[in-house]
Design a protein around this motif. Structure first.
Motif, PDB file in Angstrom:
ATOM      1  N   LEU A 271       0.345  -1.518  -0.336  1.00 40.81           N
ATOM      2  CA  LEU A 271       0.194   0.204   0.361  1.00 40.81           C
ATOM      3  C   LEU A 271       0.711   1.496  -0.017  1.00 40.81           C
ATOM      4  CD1 LEU A 271      -3.139  -1.531   2.484  1.00 40.81           C
ATOM      5  CD2 LEU A 271      -3.401  -0.795  -0.224  1.00 40.81           C
ATOM      6  N   ARG A 272       2.110   1.102   0.719  1.00 41.21           N
ATOM      7  CA  ARG A 272       2.824   2.714   0.739  1.00 41.21           C
ATOM      8  C   ARG A 272       3.364   2.404  -0.325  1.00 41.21           C
ATOM      9  NH1 ARG A 272       3.985   0.571   6.383  1.00 41.21           N
ATOM     10  NH2 ARG A 272       6.464  -0.539   5.496  1.00 41.21           N
ATOM     11  N   GLY A 273       3.668   1.665  -1.266  1.00 40.42           N
ATOM     12  CA  GLY A 273       4.799   1.239  -2.241  1.00 40.42           C
ATOM     13  C   GLY A 273       3.641   1.647  -3.988  1.00 40.42           C
ATOM     14  N   PHE A 274       2.518   1.849  -3.489  1.00 38.65           N
ATOM     15  CA  PHE A 274       1.328   1.159  -4.603  1.00 38.65           C
ATOM     16  C   PHE A 274       0.655   3.600  -5.143  1.00 38.65           C
ATOM     17  CE2 PHE A 274      -1.585   1.146  -8.371  1.00 38.65           C
ATOM     18  CZ  PHE A 274      -1.618  -0.455  -8.458  1.00 38.65           C
ATOM     19  N   ARG A 275       1.808   3.589  -6.266  1.00 39.72           N
ATOM     20  CA  ARG A 275       2.079   5.230  -5.821  1.00 39.72           C
ATOM     21  C   ARG A 275       1.011   5.738  -7.656  1.00 39.72           C
ATOM     22  NH1 ARG A 275       3.595   6.909  -1.873  1.00 39.72           N
ATOM     23  NH2 ARG A 275       4.490   9.016  -2.639  1.00 39.72           N
ATOM     24  N   ARG A 276       0.096   4.621  -8.027  1.00 35.06           N
ATOM     25  CA  ARG A 276      -0.611   5.133  -9.055  1.00 35.06           C
ATOM     26  C   ARG A 276      -2.369   5.065  -8.410  1.00 35.06           C
ATOM     27  NH1 ARG A 276      -2.736   2.488 -13.039  1.00 35.06           N
ATOM     28  NH2 ARG A 276      -2.359  -0.089 -13.319  1.00 35.06           N
ATOM     29  N   GLN A 277      -2.932   5.296  -9.240  1.00 39.61           N
ATOM     30  CA  GLN A 277      -4.306   5.289  -8.994  1.00 39.61           C
ATOM     31  C   GLN A 277      -4.927   3.675  -9.387  1.00 39.61           C
ATOM     32  OE1 GLN A 277      -3.728   7.925 -10.865  1.00 39.61           O
ATOM     33  NE2 GLN A 277      -4.467   7.443 -12.929  1.00 39.61           N
ATOM     34  N   ALA A 278      -5.072   2.634  -8.973  1.00 41.09           N
ATOM     35  CA  ALA A 278      -5.434   1.491  -8.935  1.00 41.09           C
ATOM     36  C   ALA A 278      -6.416   1.330 -10.222  1.00 41.09           C
ATOM     37  CB  ALA A 278      -5.461   1.007  -8.100  1.00 41.09           C
ATOM     38  N   LEU A 279      -6.608   1.666 -11.382  1.00 46.74           N
ATOM     39  CA  LEU A 279      -7.610   1.477 -12.398  1.00 46.74           C
ATOM     40  C   LEU A 279      -6.361   1.491 -13.268  1.00 46.74           C
ATOM     41  CD1 LEU A 279     -10.558   3.127 -13.105  1.00 46.74           C
ATOM     42  CD2 LEU A 279      -9.133   5.247 -13.240  1.00 46.74           C
ATOM     43  N   HIS A 280      -7.778   0.809 -14.312  1.00 49.23           N
ATOM     44  CA  HIS A 280      -7.176  -0.019 -15.413  1.00 49.23           C
ATOM     45  C   HIS A 280      -8.302  -0.309 -16.438  1.00 49.23           C
ATOM     46  CE1 HIS A 280      -5.163  -3.177 -18.305  1.00 49.23           C
ATOM     47  NE2 HIS A 280      -6.607  -4.113 -18.118  1.00 49.23           N
ATOM     48  N   ALA A 281      -8.343   0.069 -17.542  1.00 46.78           N
ATOM     49  CA  ALA A 281      -9.491   0.232 -18.882  1.00 46.78           C
ATOM     50  C   ALA A 281      -9.029  -0.781 -19.309  1.00 46.78           C
ATOM     51  CB  ALA A 281      -8.950   1.321 -20.021  1.00 46.78           C
ATOM     52  N   ALA A 282     -10.655  -1.823 -19.030  1.00 50.39           N
ATOM     53  CA  ALA A 282      -9.763  -2.955 -19.386  1.00 50.39           C
ATOM     54  C   ALA A 282     -10.488  -4.158 -20.500  1.00 50.39           C
ATOM     55  CB  ALA A 282     -10.370  -4.234 -18.182  1.00 50.39           C
ATOM     56  N   ARG A 283     -11.641  -2.982 -20.879  1.00 50.14           N
ATOM     57  CA  ARG A 283     -12.793  -3.792 -22.117  1.00 50.14           C
ATOM     58  C   ARG A 283     -12.838  -2.581 -22.845  1.00 50.14           C
ATOM     59  NH1 ARG A 283     -17.551  -8.453 -21.382  1.00 50.14           N
ATOM     60  NH2 ARG A 283     -15.337  -9.441 -21.178  1.00 50.14           N
ATOM     61  N   LEU A 284     -13.087  -2.416 -24.586  1.00 46.86           N
ATOM     62  CA  LEU A 284     -13.079  -1.231 -24.993  1.00 46.86           C
ATOM     63  C   LEU A 284     -14.599  -1.845 -26.269  1.00 46.86           C
ATOM     64  CD1 LEU A 284     -13.285   1.282 -25.955  1.00 46.86           C
ATOM     65  CD2 LEU A 284     -11.585   1.039 -27.672  1.00 46.86           C
ATOM     66  N   SER A 285     -15.587  -1.094 -26.158  1.00 43.38           N
ATOM     67  CA  SER A 285     -16.421  -2.093 -27.502  1.00 43.38           C
ATOM     68  C   SER A 285     -16.752  -0.903 -28.272  1.00 43.38           C
ATOM     69  CB  SER A 285     -17.352  -2.747 -25.981  1.00 43.38           C
ATOM     70  OG  SER A 285     -16.861  -4.076 -25.826  1.00 43.38           O
ATOM     71  N   LEU A 286     -16.999  -1.233 -29.521  1.00 41.56           N
ATOM     72  CA  LEU A 286     -17.383  -0.297 -29.979  1.00 41.56           C
ATOM     73  C   LEU A 286     -17.659  -0.394 -31.952  1.00 41.56           C
ATOM     74  CD1 LEU A 286     -15.425   0.074 -32.468  1.00 41.56           C
ATOM     75  CD2 LEU A 286     -14.299   1.236 -30.761  1.00 41.56           C
ATOM     76  N   HIS A 287     -18.659  -0.191 -32.270  1.00 39.12           N
ATOM     77  CA  HIS A 287     -18.622  -0.219 -33.919  1.00 39.12           C
ATOM     78  C   HIS A 287     -17.820  -0.081 -34.809  1.00 39.12           C
ATOM     79  CE1 HIS A 287     -23.088  -1.627 -33.453  1.00 39.12           C
ATOM     80  NE2 HIS A 287     -23.523  -1.042 -32.894  1.00 39.12           N
ATOM     81  N   HIS A 288     -17.542  -0.668 -35.680  1.00 35.18           N
ATOM     82  CA  HIS A 288     -16.521   0.450 -36.160  1.00 35.18           C
ATOM     83  C   HIS A 288     -16.614   1.027 -36.976  1.00 35.18           C
ATOM     84  CE1 HIS A 288     -13.253   0.553 -39.412  1.00 35.18           C
ATOM     85  NE2 HIS A 288     -12.451  -0.650 -38.783  1.00 35.18           N
ATOM     86  N   PRO A 289     -16.117   2.537 -36.651  1.00 35.21           N
ATOM     87  CA  PRO A 289     -16.528   3.671 -38.255  1.00 35.21           C
ATOM     88  C   PRO A 289     -16.481   3.744 -38.973  1.00 35.21           C
ATOM     89  CG  PRO A 289     -14.106   3.790 -37.536  1.00 35.21           C
ATOM     90  CD  PRO A 289     -15.160   2.745 -36.787  1.00 35.21           C
ATOM     91  N   ILE A 290     -16.580   2.431 -39.686  1.00 36.52           N
ATOM     92  CA  ILE A 290     -16.201   2.506 -41.111  1.00 36.52           C
ATOM     93  C   ILE A 290     -17.892   1.252 -41.208  1.00 36.52           C
ATOM     94  CG2 ILE A 290     -15.003   2.285 -43.365  1.00 36.52           C
ATOM     95  CD1 ILE A 290     -14.842   5.336 -41.757  1.00 36.52           C
ATOM     96  N   THR A 291     -16.736   0.568 -41.572  1.00 36.66           N
ATOM     97  CA  THR A 291     -18.203  -1.229 -41.524  1.00 36.66           C
ATOM     98  C   THR A 291     -19.528  -1.010 -41.089  1.00 36.66           C
ATOM     99  OG1 THR A 291     -16.100  -2.907 -39.863  1.00 36.66           O
ATOM    100  CG2 THR A 291     -15.626  -1.940 -42.277  1.00 36.66           C
ATOM    101  N   GLY A 292     -19.082  -0.765 -39.639  1.00 39.11           N
ATOM    102  CA  GLY A 292     -20.394  -0.861 -38.825  1.00 39.11           C
ATOM    103  C   GLY A 292     -20.206  -1.972 -37.814  1.00 39.11           C
ATOM    104  N   GLU A 293     -19.108  -2.997 -38.326  1.00 41.92           N
ATOM    105  CA  GLU A 293     -19.161  -3.864 -37.167  1.00 41.92           C
ATOM    106  C   GLU A 293     -18.962  -3.969 -36.074  1.00 41.92           C
ATOM    107  OE1 GLU A 293     -16.152  -7.728 -37.266  1.00 41.92           O
ATOM    108  OE2 GLU A 293     -15.570  -6.170 -38.849  1.00 41.92           O
ATOM    109  N   TRP A 294     -19.433  -4.906 -35.170  1.00 45.40           N
ATOM    110  CA  TRP A 294     -18.988  -4.830 -33.540  1.00 45.40           C
ATOM    111  C   TRP A 294     -17.972  -5.466 -32.834  1.00 45.40           C
ATOM    112  CZ3 TRP A 294     -20.921  -1.136 -29.872  1.00 45.40           C
ATOM    113  CH2 TRP A 294     -20.201  -1.808 -28.174  1.00 45.40           C
ATOM    114  N   LEU A 295     -16.927  -4.645 -32.185  1.00 48.22           N
ATOM    115  CA  LEU A 295     -15.784  -5.111 -31.729  1.00 48.22           C
ATOM    116  C   LEU A 295     -16.157  -4.795 -30.419  1.00 48.22           C
ATOM    117  CD1 LEU A 295     -13.655  -3.556 -34.993  1.00 48.22           C
ATOM    118  CD2 LEU A 295     -13.962  -5.556 -34.961  1.00 48.22           C
TER     119      LEU A 295
END
Length: 322
Positions: A271-295
């Protein structure tokens, strides 16, 4: 240096009844929405020969639109050979797994050595896209997934999808304090009234919504999964601090070490040595901007958070909770 741009076209049936800024974005996809909106408000757009400077002005199919704009050359940033963890790439987009410590965009105090400089080196043509294709950001010490547009049409669609809440972003976090259930924080966020580098929950801020659920409980900490509906600066960090569960390592928003009673030395050191916020962007989902495919993409939990969770589990094993 500046360049004069002359564009003209007829409003198509697909844009009938839409706002002027929406119609011109559809008609002239080689230019960003922000640039087109600036041309409108600067009086450089005419509808059937009449200057219109209101982006919300409604247009009808068949109207003639002319743009006599000025393209101002923006500051050129240096391409730098910085290693990138590229999760996905095609002709239109890249998905990056950003490490802790990497700033996304040059700014005060960080003129280079950023993700933007790395993108320019990896794909030089991206310098033709505003902000080198960056459509959303992660804080310097937040890890995880970001999507980058390689072309202006892709960027235009991604920015619109972000504004329309059509891109799903899920995060992992470890917060201070035991939580028994998930919930939603719906509190407006704006600049802190006295600390100008901080954000805060303020009455006149922009709407912000964060959903969270409990993944794992420990004696004095909680492992969370969170989903953003909006994308305000420091949103998760501010919202969790607001409900008195600041993220581990987030000293900006009150995440100082809070060990449980009788904590062993391994947990205290962690806890003393953890020097950044414990936060991680784990999943990203979107429609492809050109094809429209869900990724959808997933990024594994980074090593420092894996170690943090392992130490918390060891503490819980030694001191079981109900």
């Amino acid at each position: 240096m500046s360049e004069h741009i002359s564009l003209s076209g007829t409003v198509p049936q697909s844009a009938n009844g839409k706002r002027l800024d929406q119609a011109v974005a559809e008609m002239f996809p080689d230019y960003s929405r922000s640039r087109l909106k600036t041309w409108i408000t600067d009086g450089q757009v005419r509808i059937d020969g009449e200057v219109v400077d209101r982006p919300r002005e409604k247009v009808l199919a068949g109207m003639d639109i002319e743009i006599d704009g000025v393209l101002v050359e923006v500051k050129r940033f240096e391409a730098q050979p910085i290693e990138l963890d590229i999760v996905y790439e095609d002709d239109d987009i890249m998905v990056i797994n950003k490490p802790a410590g990497l700033v996304v965009h040059p700014g005060a105090g960080t003129p280079d050595g950023t993700l933007l400089n790395a993108l320019l080196h990896h794909f030089p043509a991206i310098d033709q896209v505003p902000r080198a294709g960056i459509v959303h950001r992660l804080d310097k010490d937040t890890t995880g997934l970001m999507v980058v547009a390689k072309t202006i049409p892709a960027q235009t669609h991604l920015v619109a999808a972000m504004q329309n809440r059509e891109i799903t972003r899920e995060y992992e976090a470890v917060c201070n304090g035991p939580m028994t259930a998930g919930g939603t924080v719906e509190e407006a966020i704006g600049r802190h009234p006295t600390k100008r580098t901080h954000m805060a929950v303020v009455a006149l801020g922009k709407p912000a919504v964060t959903h969270y659920r409990v993944v794992e409980r420990f004696r004095a900490h909680t492992h969370l999964r969170l989903r953003l509906e909006t994308g305000r600066t420091h949103q998760i960090r501010v919202h969790m601090a607001h409900i008195r569960h600041p993220l581990v390592g987030d000293f900006t928003y009150g995440g100082r070490p809070r060990p449980p009673q009788k904590a062993g030395e391994p947990l205290l050191e962690m806890l003393r040595g953890f020097r950044r916020q414990a936060l991680h962007a784990a999943r990203l989902s979107l429609h492809h901007p050109i094809t429209g495919e869900w990724l959808s993409w997933d990024a594994p939990t980074p090593a420092d958070m894996v170690e943090l969770l392992a130490v918390l589990r060891a503490d819980r094993k030694e001191f079981p909770i109900d």
